[in-house]
Design a protein around this motif. Sequence first.
Motif, PDB file in Angstrom:
ATOM      1  N   GLU A  20       0.838  -1.197   0.000  1.00  0.00           N
ATOM      2  CA  GLU A  20       0.000   0.000   0.000  1.00  0.00           C
ATOM      3  C   GLU A  20       0.872   1.245   0.000  1.00  0.00           C
TER       4      GLU A  20
ATOM      5  N   ARG B 115       0.667   5.121   1.064  1.00  0.00           N
ATOM      6  CA  ARG B 115      -0.166   5.988   1.894  1.00  0.00           C
ATOM      7  C   ARG B 115       0.460   7.374   2.035  1.00  0.00           C
TER       8      ARG B 115
ATOM      9  N   LEU C  41      -5.073   6.200   1.887  1.00  0.00           N
ATOM     10  CA  LEU C  41      -4.589   5.224   0.913  1.00  0.00           C
ATOM     11  C   LEU C  41      -4.529   5.869  -0.468  1.00  0.00           C
TER      12      LEU C  41
END
Length: 54
Positions: free
Chosen positions: A19, A21, A28
């Motif tokens: 992910e 971020r 996100l």
Amino acid sequence: MSFGKTEFTRSIAATTIFELRDMDNQNLLGQETFQVINAQKKYQRARRNPWSFF
């Protein structure tokens, strides 16, 4: 908006979700799943010559 590049050098043995971020508020920004494919055949028996007794 800023841009960047990084290299990830770690071995993984299972499917992993990465992910991206925002550092300020942890929103996100992007997500990608990397699937690990195991080439090893678990259930395939070793083949022997039909004439072999051992």
